[in-house]
Design an enzyme around this catalytic site. Structure first.
Site, PDB file in Angstrom:
ATOM      1  N   PRO A 205       0.796  -1.222   0.000  1.00  0.00           N
ATOM      2  CA  PRO A 205       0.000   0.000   0.000  1.00  0.00           C
ATOM      3  C   PRO A 205       0.833   1.279   0.000  1.00  0.00           C
ATOM      4  CG  PRO A 205      -0.132  -1.125   2.128  1.00  0.00           C
ATOM      5  CD  PRO A 205       0.526  -2.067   1.167  1.00  0.00           C
ATOM      6  N   ASN A 206       0.383   2.194  -0.842  1.00  0.00           N
ATOM      7  CA  ASN A 206       0.920   3.556  -0.968  1.00  0.00           C
ATOM      8  C   ASN A 206       2.248   3.621  -1.729  1.00  0.00           C
ATOM      9  OD1 ASN A 206      -1.197   4.946   0.505  1.00  0.00           O
ATOM     10  ND2 ASN A 206      -0.409   3.884   2.294  1.00  0.00           N
TER      11      ASN A 206
ATOM     12  N   ARG B  60       5.805  12.031  -3.111  1.00  0.00           N
ATOM     13  CA  ARG B  60       5.705  12.744  -1.829  1.00  0.00           C
ATOM     14  C   ARG B  60       6.762  12.200  -0.877  1.00  0.00           C
ATOM     15  NH1 ARG B  60       0.535  10.860   0.212  1.00  0.00           N
ATOM     16  NH2 ARG B  60       1.507  11.539   2.126  1.00  0.00           N
TER      17      ARG B  60
ATOM     18  N   TYR C  30      11.578   8.687   1.377  1.00  0.00           N
ATOM     19  CA  TYR C  30      11.512   7.619   0.369  1.00  0.00           C
ATOM     20  C   TYR C  30      12.291   7.912  -0.917  1.00  0.00           C
ATOM     21  CZ  TYR C  30       7.855   5.972   3.487  1.00  0.00           C
ATOM     22  OH  TYR C  30       7.180   5.535   4.591  1.00  0.00           O
TER      23      TYR C  30
ATOM     24  N   ASN D  74       8.005  -5.540  -0.584  1.00  0.00           N
ATOM     25  CA  ASN D  74       7.875  -4.398   0.309  1.00  0.00           C
ATOM     26  C   ASN D  74       6.389  -4.327   0.625  1.00  0.00           C
ATOM     27  OD1 ASN D  74       7.708  -2.043   1.703  1.00  0.00           O
ATOM     28  ND2 ASN D  74       8.964  -0.839   0.282  1.00  0.00           N
TER      29      ASN D  74
ATOM     30  N   ALA E 220       2.936  -0.810   5.059  1.00  0.00           N
ATOM     31  CA  ALA E 220       2.438  -0.835   6.438  1.00  0.00           C
ATOM     32  C   ALA E 220       1.895  -2.207   6.839  1.00  0.00           C
ATOM     33  CB  ALA E 220       1.367   0.235   6.610  1.00  0.00           C
TER      34      ALA E 220
ATOM     35  N   HIS F 252       3.754  -4.607   9.316  1.00  0.00           N
ATOM     36  CA  HIS F 252       3.682  -4.514  10.771  1.00  0.00           C
ATOM     37  C   HIS F 252       2.408  -5.131  11.346  1.00  0.00           C
ATOM     38  CE1 HIS F 252       6.912  -1.851   9.716  1.00  0.00           C
ATOM     39  NE2 HIS F 252       6.082  -0.992   9.124  1.00  0.00           N
TER      40      HIS F 252
ATOM     41  N   ASP G  30       1.430 -15.767   6.487  1.00  0.00           N
ATOM     42  CA  ASP G  30       1.005 -17.138   6.175  1.00  0.00           C
ATOM     43  C   ASP G  30       1.166 -17.441   4.684  1.00  0.00           C
ATOM     44  OD1 ASP G  30       0.425 -17.558   8.829  1.00  0.00           O
ATOM     45  OD2 ASP G  30      -1.749 -17.342   8.611  1.00  0.00           O
TER      46      ASP G  30
ATOM     47  N   GLU H 276      12.331  -9.637   2.431  1.00  0.00           N
ATOM     48  CA  GLU H 276      11.589  -8.470   2.925  1.00  0.00           C
ATOM     49  C   GLU H 276      12.426  -7.224   2.651  1.00  0.00           C
ATOM     50  OE1 GLU H 276      10.733  -8.560   7.139  1.00  0.00           O
ATOM     51  OE2 GLU H 276      10.117  -6.449   7.151  1.00  0.00           O
TER      52      GLU H 276
ATOM     53  N   HIS I 130      12.583  -2.820   2.715  1.00  0.00           N
ATOM     54  CA  HIS I 130      12.032  -1.501   3.031  1.00  0.00           C
ATOM     55  C   HIS I 130      12.972  -0.425   2.522  1.00  0.00           C
ATOM     56  CE1 HIS I 130       8.942  -3.328   5.364  1.00  0.00           C
ATOM     57  NE2 HIS I 130       9.875  -4.071   5.945  1.00  0.00           N
TER      58      HIS I 130
ATOM     59  N   SER J 151      13.033   2.707   3.754  1.00  0.00           N
ATOM     60  CA  SER J 151      13.556   3.384   4.941  1.00  0.00           C
ATOM     61  C   SER J 151      14.054   2.357   5.952  1.00  0.00           C
ATOM     62  CB  SER J 151      12.450   4.244   5.568  1.00  0.00           C
ATOM     63  OG  SER J 151      11.378   3.422   6.008  1.00  0.00           O
TER      64      SER J 151
ATOM     65  N   ARG K 223      12.539   4.616  12.963  1.00  0.00           N
ATOM     66  CA  ARG K 223      11.284   5.371  12.849  1.00  0.00           C
ATOM     67  C   ARG K 223      10.359   5.048  14.034  1.00  0.00           C
ATOM     68  NH1 ARG K 223       9.036   4.931   6.943  1.00  0.00           N
ATOM     69  NH2 ARG K 223       7.833   6.710   7.733  1.00  0.00           N
TER      70      ARG K 223
ATOM     71  N   ARG L 261       6.722   0.629  13.835  1.00  0.00           N
ATOM     72  CA  ARG L 261       7.367   0.103  12.615  1.00  0.00           C
ATOM     73  C   ARG L 261       8.537  -0.835  12.945  1.00  0.00           C
ATOM     74  NH1 ARG L 261       5.098   3.468   8.570  1.00  0.00           N
ATOM     75  NH2 ARG L 261       4.651   5.536   9.388  1.00  0.00           N
TER      76      ARG L 261
HETATM   77  O1  CA2 Z   1      10.292   2.011   4.185  1.00  0.00           O
HETATM   78  C1  CA2 Z   1       9.475   1.311   3.578  1.00  0.00           C
HETATM   79  O2  CA2 Z   1       9.694   0.835   2.466  1.00  0.00           O
HETATM   80  C2  CA2 Z   1       8.094   1.061   4.190  1.00  0.00           C
HETATM   81  O3  CA2 Z   1       7.702  -0.267   3.854  1.00  0.00           O
HETATM   82  C3  CA2 Z   1       7.166   2.075   3.570  1.00  0.00           C
HETATM   83  C4  CA2 Z   1       5.751   2.048   4.160  1.00  0.00           C
HETATM   84  C5  CA2 Z   1       5.802   2.114   5.682  1.00  0.00           C
HETATM   85  O4  CA2 Z   1       4.496   1.981   6.208  1.00  0.00           O
HETATM   86  C6  CA2 Z   1       6.705   1.046   6.270  1.00  0.00           C
HETATM   87  O5  CA2 Z   1       6.741   1.202   7.675  1.00  0.00           O
HETATM   88  C7  CA2 Z   1       8.115   1.166   5.709  1.00  0.00           C
HETATM   89  C8  CA2 Z   1       4.938   3.233   3.657  1.00  0.00           C
HETATM   90  C9  CA2 Z   1       4.903   3.378   2.189  1.00  0.00           C
HETATM   91  C10 CA2 Z   1       4.378   4.735   1.855  1.00  0.00           C
HETATM   92  O6  CA2 Z   1       4.927   5.088   0.626  1.00  0.00           O
HETATM   93  C11 CA2 Z   1       4.873   6.385   0.261  1.00  0.00           C
HETATM   94  C12 CA2 Z   1       5.739   6.767  -0.718  1.00  0.00           C
HETATM   95  C13 CA2 Z   1       5.768   8.083  -1.123  1.00  0.00           C
HETATM   96  C14 CA2 Z   1       4.902   8.984  -0.573  1.00  0.00           C
HETATM   97  C15 CA2 Z   1       4.018   8.601   0.397  1.00  0.00           C
HETATM   98  C16 CA2 Z   1       3.986   7.279   0.815  1.00  0.00           C
END
Ligand code: CA2
Length: 143
Positions: free
Chosen positions: A9-10, A17, A22, A73, A76, A79, A86, A97, A99, A101, A106, A110
């Site tokens: 997601p996202n 952004r 990121y 990846n 969220a 977590h 599974d 896995e 990430h 970041s 953080r 997380r």
């Molecule tokens: O660091 C990572 O790759 C994460 O998987 C990114 C997730 C976060 O919830 C994890 O804790 C760590 C969030 C992805 C959000 O991606 C965005 C990218 C650009 C702008 C806004 C959100």
């Protein structure tokens, strides 16, 4: 050898952004870089992204007989998702896995990963450069 790179997601917003966390590369940029590397290594990569937990589970099931490794990846859902854990446990290809970041630097929520314990390994904190690192790691593991 065929690898799936699965984003949760996202992550479709990568490069749009929060560049301080990121980076500036888009998912399409990352895909092009991984495809070039995979070509050099004599393998191929398929990129998929879903904002839905079940979509990620389905994608893992879909590749269980067709691909030799997965980079995930899970965003969220990392977590929170026992369903994704599974699904990883239920397929044979090794899963890394990933990430962008360093989640340990953080928010406390997380710091926990539901999926790390059933993955081959974890790569995080190297920005989007982690994706090609994960492709190399899978290739090295399998050859
Ligand atoms: O660091 C990572 O790759 C994460 O998987 C990114 C997730 C976060 O919830 C994890 O804790 C760590 C969030 C992805 C959000 O991606 C965005 C990218 C650009 C702008 C806004 C959100």
């Amino acid at each position: 050898m065929k690898f799936l790179v699965l984003n949760g997601p996202n992550l479709n917003l990568l490069g749009e952004r929060e560049p301080d966390i990121y980076g500036a590369a888009t998912l399409a940029d990352v895909e092009a870089e991984c495809a070039a590397l995979a070509g050099d290594l004599g393998c191929s990569v398929e990129f998929r992204q879903s904002n839905h937990e079940g979509g990620l589970v389905d994608a893992l099931h879909d590749v269980r007989h067709t691909h030799q490794g997965v980079v995930i990846n899970a965003g969220a859902y990392t977590h929170t998702s026992i369903a994704i854990r599974d699904a990883i446990s239920g397929i044979s290809p090794p899963v890394i896995e990933l990430h962008v970041s360093n989640t340990h630097a953080r928010d406390g929520f997380r710091h926990v990963s539901m999926i790390g314990g059933v993955c081959l390994g974890v790569i995080q904190g190297f920005g989007t450069a982690g994706y090609p690192l994960a492709i190399r790691a899978l290739h090295t593991h399998l050859t």
